[in-house]
Motif scaffolding. Structure first.
Motif, PDB file in Angstrom:
ATOM      1  N   ILE A 264       8.483  -2.772   7.577  1.00  0.00           N
ATOM      2  CA  ILE A 264       7.704  -1.872   6.722  1.00  0.00           C
ATOM      3  C   ILE A 264       7.507  -0.512   7.385  1.00  0.00           C
ATOM      4  CG2 ILE A 264       6.573  -3.650   5.331  1.00  0.00           C
ATOM      5  CD1 ILE A 264       4.090  -3.285   7.139  1.00  0.00           C
TER       6      ILE A 264
ATOM      7  N   ASP B 173      12.649  -2.129  -1.610  1.00  0.00           N
ATOM      8  CA  ASP B 173      11.294  -2.139  -2.150  1.00  0.00           C
ATOM      9  C   ASP B 173      10.349  -2.840  -1.157  1.00  0.00           C
ATOM     10  OD1 ASP B 173       9.322  -2.013  -4.443  1.00  0.00           O
ATOM     11  OD2 ASP B 173       9.328  -4.156  -3.984  1.00  0.00           O
ATOM     12  N   PRO B 174       9.221  -2.162  -0.784  1.00  0.00           N
ATOM     13  CA  PRO B 174       8.346  -2.733   0.253  1.00  0.00           C
ATOM     14  C   PRO B 174       7.882  -4.166  -0.041  1.00  0.00           C
ATOM     15  CG  PRO B 174       7.590  -0.544  -0.382  1.00  0.00           C
ATOM     16  CD  PRO B 174       8.742  -0.855  -1.270  1.00  0.00           C
ATOM     17  N   GLU B 175       7.462  -4.405  -1.283  1.00  0.00           N
ATOM     18  CA  GLU B 175       6.963  -5.743  -1.594  1.00  0.00           C
ATOM     19  C   GLU B 175       8.078  -6.777  -1.550  1.00  0.00           C
ATOM     20  OE1 GLU B 175       3.747  -6.586  -1.465  1.00  0.00           O
ATOM     21  OE2 GLU B 175       3.702  -4.490  -0.897  1.00  0.00           O
ATOM     22  N   GLU B 176       9.266  -6.358  -1.959  1.00  0.00           N
ATOM     23  CA  GLU B 176      10.400  -7.282  -1.915  1.00  0.00           C
ATOM     24  C   GLU B 176      10.741  -7.610  -0.456  1.00  0.00           C
ATOM     25  OE1 GLU B 176      14.830  -7.765  -3.865  1.00  0.00           O
ATOM     26  OE2 GLU B 176      13.822  -5.834  -4.035  1.00  0.00           O
TER      27      GLU B 176
ATOM     28  N   ARG C  94       8.614  -7.591   2.058  1.00  0.00           N
ATOM     29  CA  ARG C  94       7.558  -8.497   2.549  1.00  0.00           C
ATOM     30  C   ARG C  94       7.802  -9.927   2.076  1.00  0.00           C
ATOM     31  NH1 ARG C  94       4.181  -3.902   2.084  1.00  0.00           N
ATOM     32  NH2 ARG C  94       2.791  -3.655   3.872  1.00  0.00           N
ATOM     33  N   LYS C  95       8.124 -10.069   0.772  1.00  0.00           N
ATOM     34  CA  LYS C  95       8.304 -11.418   0.210  1.00  0.00           C
ATOM     35  C   LYS C  95       9.488 -12.113   0.869  1.00  0.00           C
ATOM     36  CE  LYS C  95       6.089 -11.049  -4.241  1.00  0.00           C
ATOM     37  NZ  LYS C  95       6.250  -9.986  -5.232  1.00  0.00           N
TER      38      LYS C  95
ATOM     39  N   GLU D 100       4.395   1.873   4.164  1.00  0.00           N
ATOM     40  CA  GLU D 100       4.873   1.055   3.039  1.00  0.00           C
ATOM     41  C   GLU D 100       3.900  -0.073   2.797  1.00  0.00           C
ATOM     42  OE1 GLU D 100       8.869  -0.395   3.578  1.00  0.00           O
ATOM     43  OE2 GLU D 100       9.648   1.344   2.516  1.00  0.00           O
TER      44      GLU D 100
ATOM     45  N   THR E 119      -5.737 -11.084  -2.458  1.00  0.00           N
ATOM     46  CA  THR E 119      -4.807 -11.124  -1.328  1.00  0.00           C
ATOM     47  C   THR E 119      -4.817 -12.465  -0.601  1.00  0.00           C
ATOM     48  OG1 THR E 119      -6.531 -10.217   0.051  1.00  0.00           O
ATOM     49  CG2 THR E 119      -4.939  -8.654  -0.853  1.00  0.00           C
TER      50      THR E 119
END
Ligand code: XMP
Length: 509
Positions: A394, A288-291, A293-294, A509, A338
């Motif tokens: 990403i 998952d892209p946000e996962e 990134r985090k 992503e 953001t």
């Protein structure tokens, strides 16, 4: 900073553009929200009121108290500003009968007016408003009209107060910069002293004063902002600046070593920390892209915290924050979602409890580059395309493995090197390759293959907010595609992304 120009922001999408035009005249300016007029407003050399999405006739529209400004400091009111002055001082503002949006030409300009020096009739201006000034305020003197707008510009007799209905900051206003120069230099007598050289001298002196003999830690990313911030600090405090450059394993091919060498050649006190394995382990199985990134953000903080702890007695954390981030965080509309908030100070890693120093916080991106050039930073480094913090993570759609990173690094390298060899690199704002999570059928020699597809992306843009794909020559695309398929094992198909932003984005992503 001397020779301050204050821009009061009423929330227009063009406010930042006003500031950029003023800075292009080598004049320093600051944007403040209309509801936070600085206490010392009388010490500013000039004030500009911005446009606004509001109508002055609305009750919830910005209605600031200008009594400390009007008649005391030269004032230029743009669009909403011009209507605001009219509406509350004996004039009349009403909804326009005709659409007043887009290009217009100044049809009548009053003779011998300082604001319009060197600007002739027919000069093109940009209009964007739905109300119109029907009657001028008390002591108003009309200076210019257009075919549809009678009161396109006016001044107030007895004051250095000027108002224009059009937007001088927009490029479509052909003489907009001349008008701003007339106001700031001829009328307000502001000196044009804001140069990269002056900025470097002032900032180095301020940093010396602020930091003294204390130690500062800074995370270098290989990008323009952190590099310019580091060189400025290095000039001010030398070896007391401790730079940390982390390899997250998701950089471009050879980038960690080559950029680290470059930093060392520049004389920076820099430590390279290769944490590739730590990042890739943490990312394993995550798609998952946000996962992703985090995870990268979290591991970065852990690595940076570990490194900062190895240094004794550090007092400051330096960051390469630039003006658009600052403006957003104090904007009329409030900080956007953001922008990170640092409310929970207790829960932050130790290095984040340090005092923060941000030497570039008043600069736009192009100014950061000019300051970098002034300090002799390699033009190649200053001209580098933006690269996202999470790097290739990403651009590998789906989960990440060391093998996928290797494949994408090879593809990206061929593409970027090709752009440089064909003298196309500087014509492109950002470019990169994306590894797609699908296989396609191909044939190599007599063998059927079933391998990965890569997409190439090259965009032109000014700030990344909007972007369009670049019309790269077919010969170039043909050559790059052949080279990639012949040289990179595991890839048998190359496609070129021809989507603009919006509705697409730059990254996939
Ligand atoms: P998009 O994909 O939103 O990208 O059109 C706009 C710009 O932002 C960069 N980008 C990022 N930069 N962390 C970053 O530091 C991120 O997570 C991230 N996502 C996108 C992108 O490369 C482009 O320059």
């Amino acid at each position: 900073m001397q020779n301050n120009v204050l821009i009061l922001d009423f929330g227009s999408q063009y406010t930042q553009l006003i500031a950029r035009r003023v800075r292009e005249l080598n004049i320093y300016c600051e944007i403040h929200p209309f509801n936070k007029i600085p206490e010392n407003v009388e010490t500013f050399k000039a004030v500009i009121l911005s446009g606004s999405p509001f109508s002055v006739r609305n009750e919830d529209a910005p209605h600031p108290d200008l009594s400390k400004i009007r008649g005391k400091v030269p004032l230029l009111a743009v669009c909403y500003g011009a209507q605001y002055l009219a509406h509350f001082h004996g004039g009349k503002v009403e909804p326009s009968e005709t659409r007043e949006y887009g290009r217009a030409n100044l049809s009548i300009i009053k003779d011998k007016e300082r604001l319009f020096e060197a600007i002739t009739e027919n000069s093109q201006v940009w209009m964007s408003h739905s109300d119109t000034i029907k009657e001028l305020p008390e002591n108003g003197v009309r200076l210019a009209s257009t075919q549809d707008v009678l009161n396109a510009a006016y001044r107030i007799e007895g004051e250095e107060t000027f108002a224009i209905q059009f937007h001088p900051e927009v490029y479509h206003s052909t003489d907009g910069k001349q008008l701003l120069e007339n106001f700031l230099v001829k009328i307000a007598k502001v000196k044009q002293e804001w140069t990269p050289g002056a900025f470097v001298d002032n900032t180095v002196a301020e940093l010396k004063e602020k930091i003294g003999d204390d130690k500062v830690v800074l995370g270098l990313s290989g990008g323009v902002d952190s590099t310019v911030a580091a060189v400025l600090l290095h000039k001010a405090i030398g070896k007391n600046l401790y730079c940390i450059f982390v390899n997250n394993g998701l950089l471009r091919k050879n980038e960690f070593d080559s950029v680290l060498d470059q930093y060392k050649d520049m004389g920076l006190n820099v430590k390279g920390v290769d944490s590739s394995a730590r990042f890739l382990d943490a990312l394993a199985g995550k798609s998952d892209p946000e996962e992703k990134r985090k995870t990268i953000g979290r591991v970065f903080i852990e690595v940076f915290d570990d490194e900062a702890h190895l240094l004794d007695d550090v007092k400051f954390l330096a960051q390469g924050t630039i003006y658009p981030d600052v403006i957003e965080s104090i904007s009329v509309n409030g900080p956007s979602a953001t922008i990170k908030s640092h409310h929970n100070v207790g829960g932050l890693p130790d290095f984040m409890k340090l005092k923060v120093v941000e030497p570039l916080r008043m600069l736009f991106k192009d100014e950061v580059r000019r300051v970098g050039a002034e300090m002799g930073i390699d033009p190649e480094l200053l001209g580098r395309h933006p690269f996202p913090g999470p790097g290739l993570a990403i651009r590998i759609l789906g989960d990440i493995t060391p093998e996928k990173v290797r494949v994408l690094q090879e593809v990206d390298h061929i593409f970027i090197q090709g752009l440089k060899d064909w003298m196309l690199y500087d014509k492109v704002w950002q470019a990169g390759a994306i590894l797609l999570p699908i296989n396609s059928v191909g044939v190599m020699g007599d063998e059927r293959t079933y391998e990965k597809v890569v997409a190439l992306r090259a965009v032109e843009s000014t700030d990344g907010m909007t972007a369009d794909w670049v019309n790269l020559p077919y010969d170039f695309l043909q050559k790059i595609s052949n080279t990639i398929i012949n040289r990179v094992k595991g890839v048998n198909r190359v496609v070129y992304d021809i989507s603009s932003k919006p509705p697409a984005t730059i990254e996939w992503e």
